[in-house]
Design an enzyme around this catalytic site. Structure first.
Site, mmCIF file in Angstrom:
data_model
loop_
_atom_site.group_PDB
_atom_site.id
_atom_site.type_symbol
_atom_site.label_atom_id
_atom_site.label_comp_id
_atom_site.label_asym_id
_atom_site.label_seq_id
_atom_site.Cartn_x
_atom_site.Cartn_y
_atom_site.Cartn_z
ATOM 1 N N CYS A 93 43.996 -82.394 -18.879
ATOM 2 C CA CYS A 93 44.529 -82.046 -17.560
ATOM 3 C C CYS A 93 43.474 -82.250 -16.485
ATOM 4 O O CYS A 93 42.610 -81.391 -16.268
ATOM 5 C CB CYS A 93 45.016 -80.599 -17.570
ATOM 6 S SG CYS A 93 45.665 -80.089 -15.975
ATOM 7 N N CYS A 123 43.402 -79.713 -13.704
ATOM 8 C CA CYS A 123 42.823 -78.405 -14.044
ATOM 9 C C CYS A 123 41.300 -78.491 -14.081
ATOM 10 O O CYS A 123 40.601 -77.599 -13.625
ATOM 11 C CB CYS A 123 43.234 -77.931 -15.438
ATOM 12 S SG CYS A 123 44.882 -78.325 -15.917
ATOM 13 N N ASP A 124 40.788 -79.565 -14.677
ATOM 14 C CA ASP A 124 39.363 -79.589 -15.017
ATOM 15 C C ASP A 124 38.533 -80.598 -14.226
ATOM 16 O O ASP A 124 37.308 -80.605 -14.331
ATOM 17 C CB ASP A 124 39.209 -79.899 -16.523
ATOM 18 C CG ASP A 124 39.909 -78.847 -17.368
ATOM 19 O OD1 ASP A 124 39.891 -77.669 -16.971
ATOM 20 O OD2 ASP A 124 40.488 -79.204 -18.414
#
Ligand code: NDP
Length: 307
Positions: A134, A137-138
């Site tokens: 992701c 997200c990261d």
């Protein structure tokens, strides 16, 4: 044994939307959140394409609001995973991980999908230490560093362009000599100067050490030549698999394991069982599409119960 009119499994946009509609229809739905409360969306940050939010909305905020809305309207929301369902006769028998047994007159399956990994031992070793599925997200953790994205579909292109806005250099590792993504997404990739697309390459190994996490990726071209990319982040964007283990063998699934529904409806191969969201959608995979299908499932379910 507890008796319920309708049980919803899954707490993404599909599950919550179904819950909102069924609550308003006075059908007192019970929703089990599963292992990832809020669903896949909670692994992203800002959502800009969910209608109604002119400036976008934080994904977790959106899911919290949907949960609250369902609860306010009368849904019973429970933490926990369903471990077994028996769809051979009605009411359907459902077992929860804490031992609770439920008899449900109808069921909405909204269990979503999960990101795929390549299956390399080195990839598993560094999962969460540089290996991620992701980017939204990261990606933040790799600002001004170099990263690689595997895949050539829309997700990979979207993630690569997103990462290119944060990172110094983005490599796309694509196993075919072309991208599978839509023309618009491909163009965006080719127009981004800090994305290099490596066609006909596969990942041989993710390199790293226990202290630093990922430090590079060894990639191999179809002609056998190898290259090492010095990257700190390795992002998978090679598709998803549907979370259908619970219903496999009981509901008709397609060749990729997605629940088959009667076209234009949410009706599965078992009367009284409805499917919504990514678990039956290999194509669109958008929050708004999942929410829409949750509404459809609730309306189909309501009609079934009132029959
Ligand atoms: P796709 O299945 O479309 O693409 C997966 C990509 O990963 C392909 O390039 C595939 O290669 C590659 N791949 C698969 N397995 C491996 C492997 N083992 N090793 C290396 N590469 C691999 O998945 P997406 O998640 O990109 O998209 C799914 C659906 O969601 C699509 O319909 C897409 O259009 C849609 N989508 C729409 C978006 C939007 O509208 N904004 C955003 C994101 C997705 P190959 O081509 O060789 O099979």
């Amino acid at each position: 044994m507890e008796n319920v009119k309708t049980l919803i499994i899954g707490s993404g946009p599909a599950g919550y939307t179904a819950a909102i509609y069924l609550s308003r229809a006075n059908l007192a739905p019970v929703l089990y959140e599963g292992i990832q409360p809020g669903g896949q969306l909670t692994t992203t940050t800002q959502i800009e394409n969910y209608p109604g939010f002119a400036d976008g909305i934080d994904a977790n905020e959106l899911m919290t609001a949907m949960r609250k809305q369902a609860e306010n309207l009368g849904t019973t929301i429970r933490t926990g995973s369903i471990t077994r369902v028996d769809l051979s006769s009605r009411p359907f028998r459902i077992e929860v991980e804490d031992g609770t047994e439920i008899a449900a007159e109808s069921l909405i399956v909204a269990t979503g999908a999960t990101a795929k990994y390549l299956g390399l031992p080195s990839e598993l070793k560094f999962r969460g230490q540089g290996v991620s599925a992701c980017a939204t997200c990261d990606g933040f953790f790799y600002r001004k560093r170099d990263v690689a994205v595997v895949g050539g579909g829309d997700t990979a292109c979207e993630e690569a362009t997103y990462l290119a806005s944060l990172c110094r250099q983005v490599y796309m590792i694509v196993r075919k000599p072309y991208l599978r993504a839509s023309q618009a997404m491909q163009q965006r990739v080719f127009d981004t100067p800090n994305i290099e697309v490596l066609f006909e390459y596969n990942t041989a190994e993710v390199l790293g050490d226990d202290m630093m996490g990922v430090t590079g990726v060894k990639v191999r071209k179809t002609d056998g030549s190898e290259r090492t990319l010095d990257v700190a982040g390795f992002f998978l964007a090679i598709g998803h698999h549907p979370n259908t283990d619970l219903v496999a063998g009981q509901l008709e699934l397609d060749e990729e394991g997605y629940i088959k529904v009667e076209p234009g409806t949410s009706k599965t191969s078992v009367e009284g069982v409805f499917a919504a969201g990514d678990v039956k959608d290999p194509h669109y995979r958008q929050a708004i599409a999942a929410a829409g299908s949750g509404c459809v499932a609730a309306l189909d379910c309501e009609r079934f119960l009132r029959k």
